[in-house]
Design an enzyme around this catalytic site. Structure first.
Site, PDB file in Angstrom:
ATOM      1  N   TRP A 120      -7.103  -2.017   6.791  1.00  0.00           N
ATOM      2  CA  TRP A 120      -7.146  -0.554   6.688  1.00  0.00           C
ATOM      3  C   TRP A 120      -7.650   0.111   7.966  1.00  0.00           C
ATOM      4  O   TRP A 120      -7.115   1.128   8.402  1.00  0.00           O
ATOM      5  CB  TRP A 120      -7.957  -0.119   5.470  1.00  0.00           C
ATOM      6  CG  TRP A 120      -7.238  -0.484   4.199  1.00  0.00           C
ATOM      7  CD1 TRP A 120      -7.607  -1.438   3.296  1.00  0.00           C
ATOM      8  CD2 TRP A 120      -5.992   0.048   3.726  1.00  0.00           C
ATOM      9  NE1 TRP A 120      -6.674  -1.519   2.300  1.00  0.00           N
ATOM     10  CE2 TRP A 120      -5.679  -0.625   2.523  1.00  0.00           C
ATOM     11  CE3 TRP A 120      -5.111   1.023   4.190  1.00  0.00           C
ATOM     12  CZ2 TRP A 120      -4.523  -0.354   1.784  1.00  0.00           C
ATOM     13  CZ3 TRP A 120      -3.955   1.304   3.460  1.00  0.00           C
ATOM     14  CH2 TRP A 120      -3.677   0.619   2.271  1.00  0.00           C
ATOM     15  N   ASP A 194     -14.140   5.378   6.420  1.00  0.00           N
ATOM     16  CA  ASP A 194     -13.274   5.207   5.244  1.00  0.00           C
ATOM     17  C   ASP A 194     -14.070   4.426   4.197  1.00  0.00           C
ATOM     18  O   ASP A 194     -14.356   3.249   4.385  1.00  0.00           O
ATOM     19  CB  ASP A 194     -12.012   4.430   5.669  1.00  0.00           C
ATOM     20  CG  ASP A 194     -11.065   4.145   4.503  1.00  0.00           C
ATOM     21  OD1 ASP A 194     -11.400   4.498   3.354  1.00  0.00           O
ATOM     22  OD2 ASP A 194      -9.983   3.576   4.755  1.00  0.00           O
ATOM     23  N   LYS A 218     -10.186   3.954  -6.915  1.00  0.00           N
ATOM     24  CA  LYS A 218     -10.919   2.714  -7.150  1.00  0.00           C
ATOM     25  C   LYS A 218     -12.153   2.993  -8.010  1.00  0.00           C
ATOM     26  O   LYS A 218     -12.199   2.615  -9.165  1.00  0.00           O
ATOM     27  CB  LYS A 218     -11.312   2.045  -5.830  1.00  0.00           C
ATOM     28  CG  LYS A 218     -10.117   1.417  -5.119  1.00  0.00           C
ATOM     29  CD  LYS A 218      -9.799   2.113  -3.889  1.00  0.00           C
ATOM     30  CE  LYS A 218      -8.740   1.646  -2.967  1.00  0.00           C
ATOM     31  NZ  LYS A 218      -7.604   0.903  -3.318  1.00  0.00           N
TER      32      LYS A 218
HETATM   33  C1  LIG Z   1     -10.008   1.090   2.341  1.00  0.00           C
HETATM   34  C2  LIG Z   1      -8.710   1.795   2.083  1.00  0.00           C
HETATM   35  N1  LIG Z   1      -8.327   2.784   2.907  1.00  0.00           N
HETATM   36  C3  LIG Z   1      -7.185   3.456   2.727  1.00  0.00           C
HETATM   37  C4  LIG Z   1      -6.354   3.159   1.666  1.00  0.00           C
HETATM   38  C5  LIG Z   1      -5.091   3.942   1.501  1.00  0.00           C
HETATM   39  O1  LIG Z   1      -5.218   4.747   0.380  1.00  0.00           O
HETATM   40  P1  LIG Z   1      -4.012   5.593  -0.213  1.00  0.00           P
HETATM   41  O2  LIG Z   1      -3.101   4.603  -0.855  1.00  0.00           O
HETATM   42  O3  LIG Z   1      -4.701   6.505  -1.182  1.00  0.00           O
HETATM   43  O4  LIG Z   1      -3.356   6.323   0.897  1.00  0.00           O
HETATM   44  C6  LIG Z   1      -6.708   2.155   0.771  1.00  0.00           C
HETATM   45  C7  LIG Z   1      -5.830   1.826  -0.362  1.00  0.00           C
HETATM   46  O5  LIG Z   1      -5.987   0.887  -1.081  1.00  0.00           O
HETATM   47  C8  LIG Z   1      -7.915   1.451   0.991  1.00  0.00           C
HETATM   48  O6  LIG Z   1      -8.281   0.472   0.164  1.00  0.00           O
END
Ligand SMILES: Cc1ncc(COP(=O)(O)O)c(C=O)c1O
Length: 385
Positions: A120, A194, A218
């Site tokens: 991520w 994040d 989550k």
């Molecule tokens: C740590 C993290 N950041 C970003 C995201 C991306 O999230 P989204 O699918 O809501 O765009 C996720 C998705 O699982 C994630 O676990």
């Protein structure tokens, strides 16, 4: 302790009702059953309005209260200081990968330092390149994201405007001790974080951050709403040419009601926040997540190599445990998923880029649920050693 005394069988049902299963999915993850039942109960007629929450105007008095309660309960739970604002955005956590540089960076004049600890933060780093200068202070891909470089080895740029990292890498199962980050970044550099997959799982010293964001699906609710907690002085950095729906300053000025917010999603998040407050808040969630993750990792570490977690113990995630069976025996892992499913244990397959087993231990997973999982894992090991 899992076996029932009468017939020596495992109670896989785990007290779950309505034919529900033990969902260890990484996200959208499981929600507290109480929250789902509450939503069901008032679905047709929200608090005497004669309409469902989904049919109410986002400017009406009923929804306004939902919106304000969600903000104030979030502030209460995370102890968010007054000089921080809370924004509700759409577009998923992914929208912030671009949303951060397009709001906060001035063309090529600003550099963001990225600590790349998993899929991520790597995605965020790659996307930001389109909008600003980026620097990877450490890129842990060379270790298959199994550990994190010591702060003394981070290659911070001389003139970084921001420092970015991901508190919990959902795909690779790496969680940062947040303090290790803010103790090693000068206070003058705002830290952007994040927290999508460990949001609301432990107390956070918000004052150490410039911006925290999280997708809700989550620990905070359902997909479709992204929470941004931003220090108010940074709002002024929002560039006027940022699209309105992603412009931090405009969102803040309009209380995230400049356009129709995802009202149902904010409502569900509000129910989760109330559930958290009722169940001991973030201290209790932290205690429980420590307990649950230690139970699982201790069991794995004592399985004589039948199960293995390759992540450096210092960085093992309390939320997403990545485990291999027999050193990555894929046929055996497939057998594991099928057997688990038969026992009502679902969504334990690792991310396709990593493989193996991934067990997500979000707030709605109970200690009892982990006991049931471990009983199954023990039984599977005994049958397949
Ligand atoms: C740590 C993290 N950041 C970003 C995201 C991306 O999230 P989204 O699918 O809501 O765009 C996720 C998705 O699982 C994630 O676990």
């Amino acid at each position: 302790y899992i076996m029932t005394s009468t017939n020596n069988t495992v109670d896989y049902n785990n007290g779950l009702t309505h034919g529900r299963v033990l969902n260890f999915g990484a996200g959208p993850g499981c929600l507290p059953e109480e929250v789902l039942l509450e939503a069901q109960q008032e679905l047709l007629n929200f608090q005497g309005s004669g309409k469902s929450i989904m049919e109410l105007s986002h400017r009406g008095k009923e929804y306004s209260k939902v919106h304000e309660d969600a903000k104030s309960n979030l502030r209460l739970l995370l102890n968010i200081p007054e000089n921080y604002d809370i924004l509700f955005l759409q577009g998923g956590a992914t929208s912030l990968f671009a949303g951060i540089p397009i709001n906060l960076c001035n063309g090529n004049n600003d550099t963001i330092d990225y600590l790349v600890t998993g899929a991520w933060s790597k995605s965020a780093y790659n996307e930001a390149k389109m909008y600003t200068k980026v620097n990877a202070v450490a890129d842990m891909e060379s270790t298959k994201f199994r550990t994190v470089a010591e702060p003394s080895d981070w290659k911070r740029s001389d003139n970084a405007s921001y420092f970015y990292y991901c508190d919990n890498e959902t795909v690779h199962g790496v969680e940062m001790p947040s303090q290790q980050v803010y103790d090693n970044v000068p206070a003058s550099i705002p830290i952007l974080c994040d927290m999508s997959s460990n949001f609301l799982s432990r107390p956070v010293d918000v004052s150490k951050f410039g911006l925290i964001y999280a997708g809700a699906q989550k620990n905070a609710g359902i997909a479709g709403i992204t929470i941004v907690i931003i220090r108010k002085d940074l709002l002024q950095k929002s560039k006027p040419d940022t699209p309105n729906v992603f412009n931090f300053l405009k969102k803040s000025q309009q209380n995230s009601l400049d356009n129709t917010p995802p009202t149902f999603n904010i409502y569900i998040m509000g129910l989760v926040l109330k559930w958290l407050l009722k169940n001991g808040g973030l201290d209790e969630m932290s205690r429980l997540s420590q307990t649950k993750s230690h139970m699982l990792y201790d069991f794995v570490d004592n399985s004589n190599g039948f199960y293995t977690c390759y992540i450096d113990k210092k960085y093992r995630s309390r939320m997403n445990a990545c485990i291999r069976i027999k050193d990555g025996d894929e046929a055996m892992e497939e057998k594991f998923f099928k057997a688990a499913e038969k026992h009502g244990i679902t969504d334990v397959k690792g991310h396709r880029s990593v493989g193996g087993v991934r067990v997500s231990l979000y707030n709605a997973i109970t200690v009892r649920g982990v006991e049931v999982l471990l009983a199954f894992m023990k039984e599977f090991m005994a049958q397949n050693q």
